[in-house]
Enzyme design. Structure first.
Site, PDB file in Angstrom:
ATOM      1  CG  ASP A  21       8.859  -4.006  -5.494  1.00 32.10           C
ATOM      2  OD1 ASP A  21       9.538  -4.990  -5.840  1.00 32.10           O
ATOM      3  OD2 ASP A  21       8.860  -3.544  -4.341  1.00 32.10           O
ATOM      4  N   GLY A  22       7.412  -6.441  -7.113  1.00 28.79           N
ATOM      5  CA  GLY A  22       6.589  -7.578  -6.699  1.00 28.79           C
ATOM      6  C   GLY A  22       6.695  -8.822  -7.569  1.00 28.79           C
ATOM      7  CG  ASN A  23       8.590  -8.676 -11.385  1.00 26.53           C
ATOM      8  OD1 ASN A  23       7.463  -8.198 -11.431  1.00 26.53           O
ATOM      9  ND2 ASN A  23       9.572  -8.282 -12.180  1.00 26.53           N
ATOM     10  N   GLY A  24       9.053 -11.113  -7.638  1.00 22.30           N
ATOM     11  CA  GLY A  24       9.507 -12.259  -6.854  1.00 22.30           C
ATOM     12  C   GLY A  24       8.375 -12.869  -6.049  1.00 22.30           C
ATOM     13  NE  ARG A  25       7.041  -8.706  -2.635  1.00 23.58           N
ATOM     14  CZ  ARG A  25       6.797  -7.414  -2.482  1.00 23.58           C
ATOM     15  NH1 ARG A  25       5.869  -7.026  -1.648  1.00 23.58           N
ATOM     16  NH2 ARG A  25       7.483  -6.524  -3.170  1.00 23.58           N
ATOM     17  CD1 TRP A  26       1.813 -12.017  -9.832  1.00 20.45           C
ATOM     18  CD2 TRP A  26       3.136 -13.457 -10.919  1.00 20.45           C
ATOM     19  NE1 TRP A  26       1.105 -12.520 -10.895  1.00 20.45           N
ATOM     20  CE2 TRP A  26       1.885 -13.407 -11.578  1.00 20.45           C
ATOM     21  CE3 TRP A  26       4.129 -14.297 -11.428  1.00 20.45           C
ATOM     22  CZ2 TRP A  26       1.605 -14.154 -12.722  1.00 20.45           C
ATOM     23  CZ3 TRP A  26       3.848 -15.052 -12.561  1.00 20.45           C
ATOM     24  CH2 TRP A  26       2.603 -14.977 -13.192  1.00 20.45           C
ATOM     25  NE  ARG A  34      14.009 -12.851  -6.308  1.00 20.74           N
ATOM     26  CZ  ARG A  34      13.220 -11.928  -5.747  1.00 20.74           C
ATOM     27  NH1 ARG A  34      12.429 -12.262  -4.751  1.00 20.74           N
ATOM     28  NH2 ARG A  34      13.258 -10.700  -6.169  1.00 20.74           N
ATOM     29  CG  HIS A  38      12.490 -11.077 -12.565  1.00 19.02           C
ATOM     30  ND1 HIS A  38      11.997 -10.066 -11.769  1.00 19.02           N
ATOM     31  CD2 HIS A  38      13.514 -11.637 -11.862  1.00 19.02           C
ATOM     32  CE1 HIS A  38      12.700 -10.033 -10.639  1.00 19.02           C
ATOM     33  NE2 HIS A  38      13.606 -10.978 -10.668  1.00 19.02           N
ATOM     34  CG  LEU A 132       5.667   7.390 -24.164  1.00 18.01           C
ATOM     35  CD1 LEU A 132       5.210   8.215 -22.971  1.00 18.01           C
ATOM     36  CD2 LEU A 132       4.970   6.022 -24.113  1.00 18.01           C
ATOM     37  CB  SER A 197      13.673   1.500  -3.656  1.00 19.74           C
ATOM     38  OG  SER A 197      12.837   0.826  -2.749  1.00 19.74           O
ATOM     39  CD  GLU A 208      -0.297  14.918  -5.774  1.00 21.41           C
ATOM     40  OE1 GLU A 208      -0.705  14.130  -4.903  1.00 21.41           O
ATOM     41  OE2 GLU A 208      -0.138  16.143  -5.586  1.00 21.41           O
TER      42      GLU A 208
END
Ligand code: IPE
Ligand code: IPE
Ligand code: MG
Length: 251
Positions: A21-26, A34, A38, A132, A197, A208
């Protein structure tokens, strides 16, 4: 300082889930649209896949697009879908090279056909890999997943393939999109938000949580190692007392 050396190889979480989360704010901080955020978030995805592989995490699940994200502006949704497809296609070789198996979870019916087709190709290419398991949650909502599980379980009951009395936690687990994965041990969310979310509600019953203010495009390998280190310092009691856990450790 490279934190990787401090990690205890005997206490690695099996399944790490990340709310990126936080791509838009970055992007906003840089006066950019925005989608610029991304685009820059892709680099962090690469870093974290690498870091998970390096530490011996067996399952990494990344929240890329939620069922609620369909409500964003059309242009942003379109760019996000295109970005997802191109970046996963670009990563295909690396995934094969690093023995990583790709899978997606979510409501596939709502995805554009071109995206699904492209992703399925990479999924097919990597299906026998086993170092993985990289799971991308795409058009994913935990409640939608649970509704879907209820429907499929009900169908089995109606068809006499299952008795109501037979429903237990395992049966429910086996009808979720994540049926091949162990429970989440560590849940990471970036950007300072402290909420789930609609992500993996069933699977995080005993996870955790690690919350950081770092915005997703700035999240590095070392930040991932830091989350693992914090996880290793937690005492997971699963309802027992601290003394019981210590005794078990001594044996
Ligand atoms: C996370 O970044 C990426 C997706 C949800 C697709 P956001 O786009 O939510 O960034 P913020 O929260 O607006 O900063
Ligand atoms: C959650 O982020 C979904 C993904 C990271 C893909 P959001 O940014 O959409 O979540 P809310 O809306 O802030 O809860
Ligand atoms: Mg957000």
């Amino acid at each position: 300082m490279d934190l990787r050396a401090q990690i205890d190889p005997n206490k690695i979480p099996k399944h790490v889930a990340v709310i990126m989360d936080g791509n838009g704010r970055w992007a906003k901080q840089r006066g950019k649209p925005r989608v610029f955020g991304h685009k820059n978030g892709v680099k962090a995805v690469r870093e974290i896949i690498d870091a998970a592989g390096n530490t011996g995490v067996k399952a990494l699940t990344l929240y890329a697009f939620s069922t609620e994200n369909w409500n964003r502006p059309k242009a942003e949704v379109k760019t996000l879908m295109a970005l997802l497809l191109t970046s996963l296609k670009n990563e295909a070789k690396e995934l094969v090279k690093n023995n990583i198996k790709l899978q997606i979870i979510g409501n596939q019916e709502s995805l554009p056909k071109s995206v699904l087709k492209g992703l399925n190709k990479v999924i097919e290419q990597t299906k026998n890999n086993n170092a993985l398991t990289l799971t991308i949650a795409l058009s994913y909502g935990s409640r939608e997943e649970i509704v879907n599980a209820f429907k499929n379980i009900s169908k089995k009951i109606v068809n006499n393939e299952l008795l109501t009395e037979e429903i237990d936690e395992n049966i429910i687990n086996n009808h979720l999109y994540t049926f091949t994965l162990p429970d989440v041990d560590l849940m990471i969310r970036t950007s300072g938000e402290k909420r789930i979310s609609n992500f993996l509600l069933w699977q995080i019953a005993y996870a955790e949580f690690y919350f950081t203010d770092i915005l997703w495009p700035d999240f590095t390998k070392n930040d991932f190692y830091n989350a693992i280190l914090e996880y290793q310092n937690r005492e997971r009691r699963f309802g027992k007392t601290s003394e019981q856990i210590e005794t078990r450790n001594e044996i």
